[in-house]
Design a protein around this motif. Structure first.
Motif, PDB file in Angstrom:
ATOM      1  N   ASP A  83       0.814  -1.216   0.000  1.00 43.40           N
ATOM      2  CA  ASP A  83       0.000   0.000   0.000  1.00 43.40           C
ATOM      3  C   ASP A  83       0.847   1.266   0.000  1.00 43.40           C
ATOM      4  O   ASP A  83       0.314   2.366   0.045  1.00 43.40           O
ATOM      5  CB  ASP A  83      -0.926   0.019   1.224  1.00 43.40           C
ATOM      6  N   GLY A  84       2.173   1.137   0.004  1.00 37.76           N
ATOM      7  CA  GLY A  84       3.057   2.293   0.003  1.00 37.76           C
ATOM      8  C   GLY A  84       3.380   2.830   1.387  1.00 37.76           C
ATOM      9  O   GLY A  84       4.067   3.837   1.525  1.00 37.76           O
ATOM     10  N   ALA A  85       2.905   2.182   2.415  1.00 41.12           N
ATOM     11  CA  ALA A  85       3.175   2.603   3.794  1.00 41.12           C
ATOM     12  C   ALA A  85       4.476   1.970   4.271  1.00 41.12           C
ATOM     13  O   ALA A  85       5.076   1.138   3.585  1.00 41.12           O
ATOM     14  CB  ALA A  85       2.023   2.183   4.703  1.00 41.12           C
ATOM     15  N   THR A  86       4.896   2.370   5.445  1.00 43.05           N
ATOM     16  CA  THR A  86       6.080   1.795   6.078  1.00 43.05           C
ATOM     17  C   THR A  86       5.664   1.141   7.384  1.00 43.05           C
ATOM     18  O   THR A  86       4.857   1.680   8.125  1.00 43.05           O
ATOM     19  CB  THR A  86       7.124   2.888   6.366  1.00 43.05           C
ATOM     20  N   THR A  87       6.221  -0.035   7.636  1.00 41.60           N
ATOM     21  CA  THR A  87       5.999  -0.709   8.908  1.00 41.60           C
ATOM     22  C   THR A  87       7.343  -1.271   9.372  1.00 41.60           C
ATOM     23  O   THR A  87       8.248  -1.458   8.549  1.00 41.60           O
ATOM     24  CB  THR A  87       4.928  -1.818   8.786  1.00 41.60           C
ATOM     25  N   SER A  88       7.474  -1.494  10.664  1.00 44.10           N
ATOM     26  CA  SER A  88       8.768  -1.954  11.148  1.00 44.10           C
ATOM     27  C   SER A  88       8.630  -3.061  12.183  1.00 44.10           C
ATOM     28  O   SER A  88       7.589  -3.223  12.812  1.00 44.10           O
ATOM     29  CB  SER A  88       9.565  -0.788  11.734  1.00 44.10           C
ATOM     30  N   LEU A  89       9.710  -3.796  12.316  1.00 40.66           N
ATOM     31  CA  LEU A  89       9.845  -4.856  13.309  1.00 40.66           C
ATOM     32  C   LEU A  89      11.096  -4.558  14.118  1.00 40.66           C
ATOM     33  O   LEU A  89      12.089  -4.080  13.568  1.00 40.66           O
ATOM     34  CB  LEU A  89      10.014  -6.219  12.636  1.00 40.66           C
ATOM     35  N   THR A  90      11.046  -4.850  15.410  1.00 49.65           N
ATOM     36  CA  THR A  90      12.237  -4.658  16.230  1.00 49.65           C
ATOM     37  C   THR A  90      12.623  -5.965  16.912  1.00 49.65           C
ATOM     38  O   THR A  90      11.774  -6.784  17.238  1.00 49.65           O
ATOM     39  CB  THR A  90      12.023  -3.579  17.310  1.00 49.65           C
ATOM     40  N   VAL A  91      13.905  -6.111  17.103  1.00 50.00           N
ATOM     41  CA  VAL A  91      14.462  -7.262  17.815  1.00 50.00           C
ATOM     42  C   VAL A  91      15.329  -6.702  18.933  1.00 50.00           C
ATOM     43  O   VAL A  91      16.275  -5.943  18.670  1.00 50.00           O
ATOM     44  CB  VAL A  91      15.308  -8.150  16.882  1.00 50.00           C
ATOM     45  N   ASP A  92      14.989  -7.037  20.164  1.00 50.87           N
ATOM     46  CA  ASP A  92      15.772  -6.582  21.312  1.00 50.87           C
ATOM     47  C   ASP A  92      17.081  -7.343  21.403  1.00 50.87           C
ATOM     48  O   ASP A  92      17.137  -8.545  21.139  1.00 50.87           O
ATOM     49  CB  ASP A  92      14.992  -6.781  22.618  1.00 50.87           C
ATOM     50  N   GLU A  93      18.105  -6.640  21.784  1.00 50.77           N
ATOM     51  CA  GLU A  93      19.435  -7.198  22.044  1.00 50.77           C
ATOM     52  C   GLU A  93      19.960  -8.089  20.908  1.00 50.77           C
ATOM     53  O   GLU A  93      20.249  -9.279  21.104  1.00 50.77           O
ATOM     54  CB  GLU A  93      19.444  -7.972  23.364  1.00 50.77           C
ATOM     55  N   PRO A  94      20.091  -7.528  19.703  1.00 50.76           N
ATOM     56  CA  PRO A  94      20.686  -8.318  18.612  1.00 50.76           C
ATOM     57  C   PRO A  94      22.134  -8.650  18.955  1.00 50.76           C
ATOM     58  O   PRO A  94      22.788  -7.921  19.702  1.00 50.76           O
ATOM     59  CB  PRO A  94      20.605  -7.368  17.416  1.00 50.76           C
ATOM     60  N   ARG A  95      22.618  -9.733  18.420  1.00 50.04           N
ATOM     61  CA  ARG A  95      23.982 -10.142  18.765  1.00 50.04           C
ATOM     62  C   ARG A  95      25.000  -9.162  18.186  1.00 50.04           C
ATOM     63  O   ARG A  95      24.764  -8.521  17.165  1.00 50.04           O
ATOM     64  CB  ARG A  95      24.267 -11.558  18.295  1.00 50.04           C
ATOM     65  N   ASP A  96      26.119  -9.058  18.847  1.00 47.45           N
ATOM     66  CA  ASP A  96      27.213  -8.213  18.377  1.00 47.45           C
ATOM     67  C   ASP A  96      27.772  -8.781  17.084  1.00 47.45           C
ATOM     68  O   ASP A  96      27.787  -9.998  16.870  1.00 47.45           O
ATOM     69  CB  ASP A  96      28.326  -8.127  19.423  1.00 47.45           C
ATOM     70  N   GLY A  97      28.232  -7.910  16.209  1.00 45.70           N
ATOM     71  CA  GLY A  97      28.858  -8.343  14.971  1.00 45.70           C
ATOM     72  C   GLY A  97      27.891  -8.684  13.852  1.00 45.70           C
ATOM     73  O   GLY A  97      28.302  -9.229  12.826  1.00 45.70           O
ATOM     74  N   LEU A  98      26.627  -8.363  14.026  1.00 46.49           N
ATOM     75  CA  LEU A  98      25.629  -8.624  12.994  1.00 46.49           C
ATOM     76  C   LEU A  98      26.011  -7.864  11.724  1.00 46.49           C
ATOM     77  O   LEU A  98      26.365  -6.684  11.780  1.00 46.49           O
ATOM     78  CB  LEU A  98      24.274  -8.147  13.501  1.00 46.49           C
ATOM     79  N   THR A  99      25.945  -8.521  10.567  1.00 40.08           N
ATOM     80  CA  THR A  99      26.352  -7.878   9.316  1.00 40.08           C
ATOM     81  C   THR A  99      25.148  -7.471   8.479  1.00 40.08           C
ATOM     82  O   THR A  99      24.040  -7.983   8.671  1.00 40.08           O
ATOM     83  CB  THR A  99      27.227  -8.816   8.465  1.00 40.08           C
ATOM     84  N   GLU A 100      25.402  -6.560   7.555  1.00 45.95           N
ATOM     85  CA  GLU A 100      24.356  -6.131   6.632  1.00 45.95           C
ATOM     86  C   GLU A 100      23.812  -7.328   5.851  1.00 45.95           C
ATOM     87  O   GLU A 100      22.600  -7.460   5.664  1.00 45.95           O
ATOM     88  CB  GLU A 100      24.892  -5.079   5.664  1.00 45.95           C
ATOM     89  N   ALA A 101      24.693  -8.196   5.391  1.00 48.36           N
ATOM     90  CA  ALA A 101      24.269  -9.356   4.607  1.00 48.36           C
ATOM     91  C   ALA A 101      23.337 -10.264   5.407  1.00 48.36           C
ATOM     92  O   ALA A 101      22.348 -10.776   4.868  1.00 48.36           O
ATOM     93  CB  ALA A 101      25.489 -10.135   4.126  1.00 48.36           C
ATOM     94  N   GLU A 102      23.633 -10.473   6.679  1.00 40.80           N
ATOM     95  CA  GLU A 102      22.782 -11.320   7.523  1.00 40.80           C
ATOM     96  C   GLU A 102      21.408 -10.697   7.719  1.00 40.80           C
ATOM     97  O   GLU A 102      20.384 -11.383   7.607  1.00 40.80           O
ATOM     98  CB  GLU A 102      23.447 -11.548   8.883  1.00 40.80           C
ATOM     99  N   VAL A 103      21.380  -9.400   7.989  1.00 39.85           N
ATOM    100  CA  VAL A 103      20.101  -8.723   8.207  1.00 39.85           C
ATOM    101  C   VAL A 103      19.294  -8.700   6.911  1.00 39.85           C
ATOM    102  O   VAL A 103      18.097  -8.983   6.904  1.00 39.85           O
ATOM    103  CB  VAL A 103      20.321  -7.297   8.754  1.00 39.85           C
ATOM    104  N   ARG A 104      19.959  -8.400   5.805  1.00 42.35           N
ATOM    105  CA  ARG A 104      19.269  -8.374   4.506  1.00 42.35           C
ATOM    106  C   ARG A 104      18.679  -9.751   4.178  1.00 42.35           C
ATOM    107  O   ARG A 104      17.550  -9.852   3.703  1.00 42.35           O
ATOM    108  CB  ARG A 104      20.231  -7.921   3.414  1.00 42.35           C
TER     109      ARG A 104
END
Length: 70
Positions: A13-34
């Motif tokens: 619909d063209g809107a934005t929505t988000s999800l949050t994750v508390d306390e993500p592990r250290d060293g998380l990479t862009e590739a992993e999140v993507r």
């Protein structure tokens, strides 16, 4: 210091929505999140009031510090 991973998606619909994750592990990479975000979109595992998730908008780790005054 508390940390949160904020993943924002665009919906059909063209809107934005988000999800949050508390306390993500250290060293998380862009590739992993993507990869996780692409998987969430492909499997359509979340139902939102704003419509189906369509594409990745952004992802960021937010660090907050709490200072107790009283």
């Amino acid at each position: 210091m508390a940390k949160r991973l904020l993943m924002a998606f665009k919906t059909l619909d063209g809107a934005t929505t988000s999800l949050t994750v508390d306390e993500p592990r250290d060293g998380l990479t862009e590739a992993e999140v993507r990869a996780v975000m692409d998987n969430i979109i492909a499997k359509n595992i979340f139902e939102t009031k704003k419509g189906d998730l369509f594409e990745i908008k952004s992802a960021e780790i937010i660090s907050t510090t709490e200072e107790i005054l009283i």
